[in-house]
Design an enzyme around this catalytic site. Structure first.
Site, PDB file in Angstrom:
ATOM      1  N   GLU A 139       0.942  -1.329  -0.084  1.00  0.00           N
ATOM      2  CA  GLU A 139      -0.109   0.005  -0.119  1.00  0.00           C
ATOM      3  C   GLU A 139       0.990   1.400  -0.103  1.00  0.00           C
ATOM      4  O   GLU A 139       2.176   1.116   0.241  1.00  0.00           O
ATOM      5  CB  GLU A 139      -0.915  -0.016   1.118  1.00  0.00           C
ATOM      6  CG  GLU A 139      -0.131   0.077   2.525  1.00  0.00           C
ATOM      7  CD  GLU A 139      -1.453  -0.562   3.581  1.00  0.00           C
ATOM      8  OE1 GLU A 139      -1.241   0.367   4.649  1.00  0.00           O
ATOM      9  OE2 GLU A 139      -1.946  -1.381   3.505  1.00  0.00           O
TER      10      GLU A 139
ATOM     11  N   LYS B 284       2.617   4.822   1.069  1.00  0.00           N
ATOM     12  CA  LYS B 284       3.084   5.405   2.334  1.00  0.00           C
ATOM     13  C   LYS B 284       2.678   6.473   2.270  1.00  0.00           C
ATOM     14  O   LYS B 284       3.345   7.610   1.279  1.00  0.00           O
ATOM     15  CB  LYS B 284       4.566   5.131   2.658  1.00  0.00           C
ATOM     16  CG  LYS B 284       5.244   5.728   3.895  1.00  0.00           C
ATOM     17  CD  LYS B 284       6.524   5.147   3.965  1.00  0.00           C
ATOM     18  CE  LYS B 284       7.188   5.406   5.300  1.00  0.00           C
ATOM     19  NZ  LYS B 284       6.735   6.898   5.936  1.00  0.00           N
TER      20      LYS B 284
ATOM     21  N   ASP C  25       2.608  10.694   2.950  1.00  0.00           N
ATOM     22  CA  ASP C  25       3.681  11.625   3.615  1.00  0.00           C
ATOM     23  C   ASP C  25       2.773  12.735   4.469  1.00  0.00           C
ATOM     24  O   ASP C  25       2.582  13.703   3.977  1.00  0.00           O
ATOM     25  CB  ASP C  25       4.542  12.298   2.670  1.00  0.00           C
ATOM     26  CG  ASP C  25       5.623  12.734   2.961  1.00  0.00           C
ATOM     27  OD1 ASP C  25       5.936  12.694   4.136  1.00  0.00           O
ATOM     28  OD2 ASP C  25       6.587  13.524   2.149  1.00  0.00           O
TER      29      ASP C  25
ATOM     30  N   TYR D  98      -4.846   3.082   7.630  1.00  0.00           N
ATOM     31  CA  TYR D  98      -4.129   2.030   7.462  1.00  0.00           C
ATOM     32  C   TYR D  98      -3.843   0.901   8.266  1.00  0.00           C
ATOM     33  O   TYR D  98      -3.223  -0.097   7.935  1.00  0.00           O
ATOM     34  CB  TYR D  98      -2.930   2.506   6.473  1.00  0.00           C
ATOM     35  CG  TYR D  98      -2.041   3.545   7.371  1.00  0.00           C
ATOM     36  CD1 TYR D  98      -1.538   2.929   8.523  1.00  0.00           C
ATOM     37  CD2 TYR D  98      -1.878   4.973   6.893  1.00  0.00           C
ATOM     38  CE1 TYR D  98      -0.718   4.057   9.315  1.00  0.00           C
ATOM     39  CE2 TYR D  98      -1.129   5.661   7.602  1.00  0.00           C
ATOM     40  CZ  TYR D  98      -0.683   5.093   8.799  1.00  0.00           C
ATOM     41  OH  TYR D  98       0.253   6.084   9.544  1.00  0.00           O
TER      42      TYR D  98
ATOM     43  N   LYS E 252      11.231   3.150   0.400  1.00  0.00           N
ATOM     44  CA  LYS E 252      11.147   4.516   0.342  1.00  0.00           C
ATOM     45  C   LYS E 252      11.519   4.758  -1.063  1.00  0.00           C
ATOM     46  O   LYS E 252      12.640   4.457  -1.626  1.00  0.00           O
ATOM     47  CB  LYS E 252      11.999   5.256   1.165  1.00  0.00           C
ATOM     48  CG  LYS E 252      11.638   5.049   2.645  1.00  0.00           C
ATOM     49  CD  LYS E 252      10.538   6.118   3.007  1.00  0.00           C
ATOM     50  CE  LYS E 252      11.004   7.548   3.193  1.00  0.00           C
ATOM     51  NZ  LYS E 252      11.568   7.954   4.594  1.00  0.00           N
TER      52      LYS E 252
ATOM     53  N   CYS F 161      22.762  45.522   2.227  1.00  0.00           N
ATOM     54  CA  CYS F 161      21.561  45.243   1.321  1.00  0.00           C
ATOM     55  C   CYS F 161      21.881  45.400  -0.039  1.00  0.00           C
ATOM     56  O   CYS F 161      22.569  46.372  -0.348  1.00  0.00           O
ATOM     57  CB  CYS F 161      20.287  46.253   1.851  1.00  0.00           C
ATOM     58  SG  CYS F 161      19.154  46.171   0.600  1.00  0.00           S
TER      59      CYS F 161
ATOM     60  N   CYS G 152      20.193  48.809  -1.108  1.00  0.00           N
ATOM     61  CA  CYS G 152      20.293  50.305  -0.527  1.00  0.00           C
ATOM     62  C   CYS G 152      21.902  50.327   0.160  1.00  0.00           C
ATOM     63  O   CYS G 152      22.056  51.458   0.615  1.00  0.00           O
ATOM     64  CB  CYS G 152      19.084  50.606   0.288  1.00  0.00           C
ATOM     65  SG  CYS G 152      18.897  49.653   1.719  1.00  0.00           S
TER      66      CYS G 152
ATOM     67  N   CYS H 254      14.238  51.646   1.913  1.00  0.00           N
ATOM     68  CA  CYS H 254      15.157  50.671   0.791  1.00  0.00           C
ATOM     69  C   CYS H 254      14.111  50.562  -0.443  1.00  0.00           C
ATOM     70  O   CYS H 254      12.934  50.232  -0.048  1.00  0.00           O
ATOM     71  CB  CYS H 254      15.487  49.341   1.492  1.00  0.00           C
ATOM     72  SG  CYS H 254      16.056  48.108   0.299  1.00  0.00           S
TER      73      CYS H 254
HETATM   74  S1  IVH Z   1       1.687   1.350   9.219  1.00  0.00           S
HETATM   75  C1  IVH Z   1       3.230  -0.720  12.802  1.00  0.00           C
HETATM   76  N1  IVH Z   1       1.125   1.962   6.613  1.00  0.00           N
HETATM   77  O1  IVH Z   1       4.959   5.848   8.234  1.00  0.00           O
HETATM   78  C2  IVH Z   1       2.943  -0.207  11.405  1.00  0.00           C
HETATM   79  N2  IVH Z   1       2.375   3.469   8.193  1.00  0.00           N
HETATM   80  O2  IVH Z   1       7.602   5.237   8.961  1.00  0.00           O
HETATM   81  C3  IVH Z   1       2.536   1.093  11.495  1.00  0.00           C
HETATM   82  N3  IVH Z   1       2.823   5.576   7.039  1.00  0.00           N
HETATM   83  O3  IVH Z   1       4.644   5.667  11.649  1.00  0.00           O
HETATM   84  C4  IVH Z   1       2.578   1.765  10.372  1.00  0.00           C
HETATM   85  N4  IVH Z   1       1.734   5.489   5.376  1.00  0.00           N
HETATM   86  O4  IVH Z   1       3.083   7.209  10.144  1.00  0.00           O
HETATM   87  C5  IVH Z   1       1.804   2.159   7.884  1.00  0.00           C
HETATM   88  N5  IVH Z   1       0.241   2.764   4.552  1.00  0.00           N
HETATM   89  C6  IVH Z   1       0.954   2.863   5.525  1.00  0.00           C
HETATM   90  C7  IVH Z   1       1.515   4.214   6.127  1.00  0.00           C
HETATM   91  C8  IVH Z   1       2.270   4.202   7.112  1.00  0.00           C
HETATM   92  C9  IVH Z   1       2.516   6.271   6.109  1.00  0.00           C
HETATM   93  C10 IVH Z   1       3.650   6.304   8.172  1.00  0.00           C
HETATM   94  C11 IVH Z   1       3.124   6.189   9.477  1.00  0.00           C
HETATM   95  C12 IVH Z   1       4.605   5.446  10.241  1.00  0.00           C
HETATM   96  C13 IVH Z   1       5.503   5.843   9.541  1.00  0.00           C
HETATM   97  C14 IVH Z   1       6.739   4.956   9.466  1.00  0.00           C
END
Ligand code: IVH
Length: 686
Positions: free
Chosen positions: A113, A115, A117, A225, A312, A406, A409, A429
């Site tokens: 899934e 991640k 931000d 999630y 990442k 600056c 000026c 200025c």
């Molecule tokens: S699961 C124990 N799923 O990434 C597992 N985390 O670097 C808990 N995050 O603290 C996290 N998308 O804030 C999970 N699809 C996703 C996520 C996710 C973003 C963040 C979350 C976590 C951090 C870890």
């Protein structure tokens, strides 16, 4: 209506409104118009104010916030909020897979899934109702930010359907969509506030705001999630996500159950590109074991689960040469260094400039002119220089030095203790003055369109404008015949500006018409630090004339809603400056609106609070300005164009077809004066 009937109707309205909220914000498929929704909301508000004994913190009427939290209570997480270990390559991902397979023989799947931000949040539900929302904090304990979280429309306050455990926790990420982030930063810069570096910082800063009504105005969203609890409905992560979605949570639908790492990798490769088109930022893919019993077998290390890992994505980088550094002076005197780069293509655009923000950043990078530098477009919208290629300096490399004087000026720059930014302290200025005049004539202040497009610069250079009051002493004689050849800083092309009779009379008419602009906009136009549009409006509501405002003490100013120490100090300092006082006297002598007229924008009700309006076309009965004032006086926001923040387009005659089309496409309700009146519901007359 007796109490029982009132309670029944209140319950019914709450549940209908929750359902419509879900359809609108989670499914993006509303079944009623915004207008009908507002009518239901209005009815509920009226019932709730008539029957206060049925108040409920989870009522949909409270989504607009209002609760002020001075200090967030600390909450110790029932289960610590751990982080994830990161991997950056397919090989590292395979290592993770090998590790897992050494720990278990059981068959399992992975779920891949996105991640998100943003900022991690833990939501607690009991009996189907949201009871608490806690930030991650240090993982052991976080801040209870429930009042702020309630304002996020896509988070259910009351779950839909049934079958949910009596008590459970669900975790997710609060994000700020990129469009909303850009608009927020635009507004902040206009108000003299520092912009947020990226949507994640903006979301984090917003969640920590004390006034939930302000949070309600920020465009936050939340994707869930991870469900936790003793009696979860399914034996798999994906199963639990399906249930969560059915109870009304926003779950990003494109997660994938994968049989093996090859399928996981395909998902990662696909979203590496596709994520660029999402409305919010993502920085990787989270890979989790789907089966709950296998998760339990693997357990946790001190920091993270053994059954999950985060891949990442690398921020896109390019290497180019640093050609020079320019120093820009803004309206407030802040000096910003900007790197001039050899043009390089990065993530679909050509980059030739990157902000260097301040002196510390230049020093930490150890930048020298001519260096080959790494430019990155990561979570931040503006590209930044993240490093210097090793071995790039030659013997004669010249370190980039922050200027001491600056560039405009020559005044010695100052840097206040604890601040990262250098400032030019000279109020005279040129870029400060020009910037100040441009701000004064800008659309949201005095709106003198005829002076735009470089004409203020022309008048300044001709010695006719030293401050905003000089505008009102311009005459046709002084202006006619002025002209100058400019080199356009963007295209490099030469342009001639020449003031002929027609443009001179346009300029003078525009200046004269600004005499009718209400006091609150004039106050905003003065460019007092931290006095943006909203602050100006709040100040004028309490101090309706310039005399009242100029003589207000620090303590009196602090009493005004949303005026903190920083603003109060800036306002008192501005009015205690002799030159500013004489400027105000000259503006008053020129006949400008130095006090709020009767019928000006005083707050009449909050009937339109949280709603955005665009007024377009012409109206037989009223001017557009009057309509703007009316909307604002009932708490509504007047917007310049149809955007995500717009709820209603108030359409008059001859409205442009493009606006109508855009409104129709983005589901904005198009209404007339009658419906606007109904919205305000008799509390104001057009
Ligand atoms: S699961 C124990 N799923 O990434 C597992 N985390 O670097 C808990 N995050 O603290 C996290 N998308 O804030 C999970 N699809 C996703 C996520 C996710 C973003 C963040 C979350 C976590 C951090 C870890």
């Amino acid at each position: 209506m007796d109490a029982l009937q009132a309670k029944q109707r209140i319950d019914q309205l709450r549940s209908e409104l929750n359902e419509h909220n879900y359809r609108y914000y989670v499914l993006a498929a509303p079944v009623i118009s915004d207008f009908e929704f507002d009518m239901l909301m209005k009815e509920l508000e009226q019932l709730e104010s008539g029957w206060p004994q049925f108040a409920d913190p989870n009522s949909p009427t409270l989504r607009v916030g209002g609760e002020v939290t001075r200090e967030f209570p600390v909450f110790v997480h029932v289960r610590p909020m751990l982080s994830l270990s990161n991997v950056y390559s397919a090989a590292e991902l395979d290592d993770f897979d090998q590790r897992v397979r050494r720990l278990t023989d059981a068959p399992f799947h992975y779920v891949a899934e996105l991640k998100f931000d943003g900022v991690a949040i833990s939501l607690h539900y009991a009996g189907g109702r949201l009871v608490r929302a806690v930030t991650r904090g240090d993982g052991e304990k976080g801040d209870d930010v429930t009042a702020n979280i309630r304002t996020i429309r896509s988070i259910p306050l009351q779950l839909r359907g049934d079958g949910y455990p009596d008590e459970f926790e669900i975790r997710g990420e609060v994000v700020m969509p990129v469009d909303g982030f850009r608009e927020l930063n635009r507004q902040r810069e206009e108000d003299g506030d520092a912009p947020f570096a990226n949507p994640r910082n903006a979301a984090a800063g917003t969640l920590k705001m004390q006034d939930s009504a302000q949070v309600a105005r920020r465009p936050l969203d939340c994707y869930l999630y991870h469900m936790l609890g003793d009696d979860l409905p399914a034996g798999s992560h994906s199963g639990n996500l399906t249930y969560a979605a059915s109870w009304g949570f926003r779950v990003f639908p494109h997660y994938q159950v994968c049989k093996n790492m090859r399928e996981v990798w395909e998902f990662i490769e696909h979203w590496g590109e596709a994520r660029q088109k999402l409305p919010f930022q993502t920085d990787g893919v989270v890979v989790k074991i789907n089966e709950t019993d296998v998760q339990e077998t693997l357990g946790f290390t001190a920091k993270s689960p053994r059954w999950a890992v985060a891949f990442k994505y690398k921020a896109e980088q390019a290497v180019t040469r640093l050609l020079g550094v320019e120093f820009q002076v803004g309206r407030t005197g802040a000096v910003t260094p900007v790197a001039i780069l050899e043009p390089v293509s990065l993530a679909g655009t050509t980059v030739q400039r990157a902000s260097l923000h301040n002196a510390d950043i230049i020093q930490n990078l150890g930048l020298c002119l001519g260096d080959r530098v790494q430019v990155e477009k990561g979570g931040d919208i503006i590209p930044k220089i993240v490093g210097v290629e090793p071995g790039t300096h030659d013997l004669f490399a010249e370190p980039v030095k922050f200027i001491e004087n600056c560039p405009a000026c020559g005044t010695s720059l100052v840097r206040n203790a604890g601040e990262a930014q250098h400032f030019c302290p000279n109020a005279k200025c040129p870029p400060r003055i020009k910037g100040g005049i441009e701000h004064f004539i800008s659309r949201k202040a005095m709106d003198i369109k005829s002076l735009g497009e470089g004409k203020t610069g022309l008048l300044y250079d001709a010695g006719l404008l030293h401050n905003i009051a000089d505008l009102y002493e311009l005459t046709a004689d002084k202006l006619t015949g002025l002209g100058k050849v400019y080199t356009d800083p963007v295209t490099g092309k030469k342009r001639t500006i020449a003031l002929k009779e027609k443009s001179v009379s346009n300029i003078l008419e525009g200046i004269k018409a600004s005499g009718q602009i209400p006091f609150e906009r004039l106050l905003f136009g003065l460019g007092i630090r931290y006095v943006g549009e909203t602050v100006a409006r709040n100040l004028v509501a309490r101090f309706p004339s310039v005399e009242a405002l100029a003589s207000a003490t620090f303590e009196e100013l602090r009493q005004v809603p949303e005026i903190g120490e920083r603003i109060a100090e800036s306002v008192t300092a501005w009015f205690s400056d002799e030159e500013n006082r004489s400027l105000v006297a000259r503006l008053a002598a020129a006949g400008l609106q130095m006090q709020q007229k009767a019928g000006g924008i005083t707050q009449l009700s909050a009937a339109l609070e949280g709603l955005g309006f665009v007024v377009s076309g012409v109206f037989a009965e009223v001017s557009r300005d009057q309509l703007h004032a009316l909307i604002r006086s009932h708490g509504g926001k007047v917007l310049s164009g149809v955007s995500a923040a717009c709820n209603y387009l108030v359409a008059g005659e001859n409205m442009g077809p493009a606006k109508r089309k855009k409104a129709e496409e983005s589901g904005v309700s198009i209404i007339g004066l009658e419906e606007l009146r109904a919205l305000i519901s008799g509390q104001g007359s057009v």
